[in-house]
Design a protein around this motif. Structure first.
Motif, short mmCIF file in Angstrom:
data_model
loop_
_atom_site.label_atom_id
_atom_site.label_comp_id
_atom_site.label_asym_id
_atom_site.label_seq_id
_atom_site.Cartn_x
_atom_site.Cartn_y
_atom_site.Cartn_z
N LYS A 15 25.01 46.78 44.56
CA LYS A 15 25.33 47.32 45.87
C LYS A 15 25.68 46.20 46.84
N CYS A 16 26.48 46.56 47.83
CA CYS A 16 26.77 45.65 48.91
C CYS A 16 25.50 45.48 49.75
N CYS A 19 26.14 46.92 53.44
CA CYS A 19 26.39 48.35 53.65
C CYS A 19 25.48 49.24 52.82
N LEU A 23 29.25 49.12 44.60
CA LEU A 23 30.49 48.38 44.42
C LEU A 23 31.36 49.08 43.39
N CYS A 44 33.14 46.13 47.62
CA CYS A 44 32.56 47.16 48.47
C CYS A 44 33.68 47.99 49.08
N LEU A 49 33.99 43.55 50.87
CA LEU A 49 33.38 42.38 50.23
C LEU A 49 33.64 42.39 48.73
N LEU A 51 32.60 40.76 45.14
CA LEU A 51 31.57 39.97 44.50
C LEU A 51 32.15 39.26 43.28
#
Ligand SMILES: [Zn+2]
Length: 71
Positions: A15-16, A19, A23, A44, A49, A51
């Motif tokens: 997960k972000c 937020c 993802l 995200c 974002l 990763l």
């Protein structure tokens, strides 16, 4: 331009942090040396974002490089 699949790990639970959104895989354009290519990376959907997994940064780039050199 083809999209390279470089993710081995299951990141569906990632997960972000900002937020709390899950993802989702997204084709991301990267530049490496003289080349540009796309790879699928977890991103995200809310804030954008991306990763970049550590093993990609450390190991997969060498694989990508060899793929590019095979051309
Ligand atoms: Zn986010």
């Amino acid at each position: 331009m083809s999209t390279l699949k470089v993710l081995d790990a299951d990141f569906s639970s990632w997960k972000c942090e900002a937020c709390g959104e899950k993802l989702v895989p997204r084709p991301i354009e990267l530049g490496y040396l003289e080349s540009k290519f796309k790879v699928e990376l977890p991103a995200c959907p809310v804030c954008g974002l991306v990763l970049i997994p550590e093993d990609l940064a450390l190991g997969k780039m060498a694989e990508v490089e060899s793929l590019l050199e095979d051309k």
